[in-house]
Design an enzyme around this catalytic site. Sequence first.
Site, PDB file in Angstrom:
ATOM      1  N   ARG A  40     -11.999  -7.855 -39.853  1.00 27.94           N
ATOM      2  CA  ARG A  40     -11.122  -8.859 -39.236  1.00 27.94           C
ATOM      3  C   ARG A  40     -10.240  -8.228 -38.154  1.00 27.94           C
ATOM      4  O   ARG A  40      -9.929  -8.877 -37.161  1.00 27.94           O
ATOM      5  CB  ARG A  40     -10.261  -9.524 -40.298  1.00 27.94           C
ATOM      6  CG  ARG A  40     -11.090 -10.483 -41.133  1.00 27.94           C
ATOM      7  CD  ARG A  40     -10.245 -11.173 -42.164  1.00 27.94           C
ATOM      8  NE  ARG A  40     -10.991 -12.266 -42.770  1.00 27.94           N
ATOM      9  CZ  ARG A  40     -10.738 -12.745 -43.981  1.00 27.94           C
ATOM     10  NH1 ARG A  40      -9.762 -12.244 -44.694  1.00 27.94           N
ATOM     11  NH2 ARG A  40     -11.449 -13.738 -44.458  1.00 27.94           N
ATOM     12  N   LYS A 201     -19.738 -27.324 -54.992  1.00 25.27           N
ATOM     13  CA  LYS A 201     -19.370 -28.732 -55.115  1.00 25.27           C
ATOM     14  C   LYS A 201     -19.836 -29.611 -53.965  1.00 25.27           C
ATOM     15  O   LYS A 201     -19.549 -29.337 -52.808  1.00 25.27           O
ATOM     16  CB  LYS A 201     -17.847 -28.836 -55.217  1.00 25.27           C
ATOM     17  CG  LYS A 201     -17.311 -28.297 -56.517  1.00 25.27           C
ATOM     18  CD  LYS A 201     -15.866 -28.688 -56.652  1.00 25.27           C
ATOM     19  CE  LYS A 201     -15.230 -28.076 -57.881  1.00 25.27           C
ATOM     20  NZ  LYS A 201     -13.802 -27.809 -57.625  1.00 25.27           N
ATOM     21  N   GLY A 354     -17.223 -16.727 -45.569  1.00 27.53           N
ATOM     22  CA  GLY A 354     -17.149 -16.745 -47.023  1.00 27.53           C
ATOM     23  C   GLY A 354     -18.275 -15.997 -47.719  1.00 27.53           C
ATOM     24  O   GLY A 354     -18.653 -14.897 -47.333  1.00 27.53           O
ATOM     25  N   GLY A 377     -13.485 -21.555 -44.430  1.00 20.64           N
ATOM     26  CA  GLY A 377     -12.958 -22.924 -44.411  1.00 20.64           C
ATOM     27  C   GLY A 377     -12.942 -23.507 -43.011  1.00 20.64           C
ATOM     28  O   GLY A 377     -13.315 -24.666 -42.789  1.00 20.64           O
TER      29      GLY A 377
HETATM   30  P1  AMP Z   1     -18.570 -22.613 -52.512  1.00 23.58           P
HETATM   31  O1  AMP Z   1     -17.205 -21.979 -52.551  1.00 23.58           O
HETATM   32  O2  AMP Z   1     -18.560 -24.099 -52.665  1.00 23.58           O
HETATM   33  O3  AMP Z   1     -19.409 -22.126 -51.353  1.00 23.58           O
HETATM   34  O4  AMP Z   1     -19.286 -22.144 -53.850  1.00 23.58           O
HETATM   35  C1  AMP Z   1     -19.607 -20.806 -54.071  1.00 23.58           C
HETATM   36  C2  AMP Z   1     -19.849 -20.641 -55.526  1.00 23.58           C
HETATM   37  O5  AMP Z   1     -20.917 -21.464 -55.938  1.00 23.58           O
HETATM   38  C3  AMP Z   1     -20.222 -19.240 -55.889  1.00 23.58           C
HETATM   39  O6  AMP Z   1     -19.175 -18.681 -56.630  1.00 23.58           O
HETATM   40  C4  AMP Z   1     -21.480 -19.409 -56.737  1.00 23.58           C
HETATM   41  O7  AMP Z   1     -21.458 -18.636 -57.905  1.00 23.58           O
HETATM   42  C5  AMP Z   1     -21.454 -20.870 -57.089  1.00 23.58           C
HETATM   43  N1  AMP Z   1     -22.797 -21.350 -57.415  1.00 23.58           N
HETATM   44  C6  AMP Z   1     -23.899 -21.356 -56.659  1.00 23.58           C
HETATM   45  N2  AMP Z   1     -24.954 -21.821 -57.353  1.00 23.58           N
HETATM   46  C7  AMP Z   1     -24.511 -22.110 -58.597  1.00 23.58           C
HETATM   47  C8  AMP Z   1     -25.130 -22.606 -59.780  1.00 23.58           C
HETATM   48  N3  AMP Z   1     -26.425 -22.911 -59.818  1.00 23.58           N
HETATM   49  N4  AMP Z   1     -24.351 -22.784 -60.879  1.00 23.58           N
HETATM   50  C9  AMP Z   1     -23.035 -22.483 -60.847  1.00 23.58           C
HETATM   51  N5  AMP Z   1     -22.408 -22.002 -59.778  1.00 23.58           N
HETATM   52  C10 AMP Z   1     -23.129 -21.814 -58.650  1.00 23.58           C
END
Ligand code: AMP
Length: 398
Positions: A40, A201, A354, A377
């Site tokens: 960064r 999510k 990220g 983000g």
């Molecule tokens: P995000 O911050 O929404 O990009 O989510 C990232 C997180 O999603 C990571 O910590 C992953 O471990 C989680 N993730 C990805 N695939 C799965 C899955 N099949 N089950 C549970 N967590 C997941």
Amino acid sequence: MGMKNKMTVADVDIKGKRVIARVDFNVPLDENGNITDDKRIRAALPTIRHIIGQGACLILVSHLGRPKEGPDPKYSMKPAAERLSELLGKEVKLAADVIGEDAKAKAAALKEGEVLMLENVRFHKEETKNDPAFAKELASMADIYVNDAFGTAHRAHASTAGIAEYLPAVSGFLIKKELDVMGKALDDPERPFVAILGGAKVSDKIGVIESLLDKVDTLIIGGSMAYTFFAGKGYSVGTSKYEADKVDLASNLLAKAEKKGVRLLLPVDNVVGKEFDPDTESQVVDSDNIPEGWMGLDIGPKTVELFSEAVKGAKTVVWNGPVGVFEFERFAVGTRNIAEALSAASAVTIVGGGDSAAAIEQMGFSDKITHISTGGGASLEFLEGKELPGIAVLNDRK
Ligand code: AMP
């Protein structure tokens, strides 16, 4: 949108002026306070070198971590100031405070080409509240404001947005690069345009999915998000992490994709485990055949092939979010394979910060990616088509 035609620091005469630049020096530190990754700081060097090279006096402001109550040595900018000094090969002064006596005295004493780093701007709770009086105090030390902190550009804080009320405001070169590369992909992409969205999510990514459905040829969905889509298709998902209250929404998105002629790819097979545990028992099953009591933790080998094939034929690829629980070594395979597919593609490849950026870097593929965004983000909000406050406040080109 009004984000493309912003003035940059190259458009203004800054010789002999006092320039306050918001940078993102929110670097990771180990338990001894040593910087474990300085990318960064490096990302801001073109802007910093330009400003001092033009004979301006430079005041840098950044946050680091999430200090709770006022000044805390654990979150001092000292290590960042020292690393910057090494990278520049010149002294970087450090103020003992942010808008206090020491900062003001040191800012006033700066000579042309000198650099001062203020203390962690989040030592003041007014920062994240975008408090006008605090923003004005920051502004009072300088003649011009430069924002080069893409990582916080989606936040309307005092040092990222409020300050622009009181000073001419322009972007630095990092923000310009982020906007140029991602803006081109969204406005005028080379086709086929493929987007890969993973992560946890659907609720976090609805906006991005909807906005990308208007732009991409193929939308790939992985991660635990995929299980919400499976539920929408009527598959049983076992104990997979999915959002029960977003199932209808996922069905609607599937229908929308079909109506728009967007190819929407979901995993065809999955690595499922008994428990959310790195050492859990596991097996590979097809998506319409997830057994009771098992949870999806990664995409399976047929899916890796399907997704990689789509990436291979693409001319533009945007990727945000891991396609499995990549923190667990055994369930990081899918995410690694996606990283590899991107690095091998003869396409414009953009990775949105990220976790996906971390996966690319871990594997040493950074050089083979067109652009790795410095803001997780912020890049998501940009892809959603949202106006980023830290960019909206910058002066437009005449
Ligand atoms: P995000 O911050 O929404 O990009 O989510 C990232 C997180 O999603 C990571 O910590 C992953 O471990 C989680 N993730 C990805 N695939 C799965 C899955 N099949 N089950 C549970 N967590 C997941």
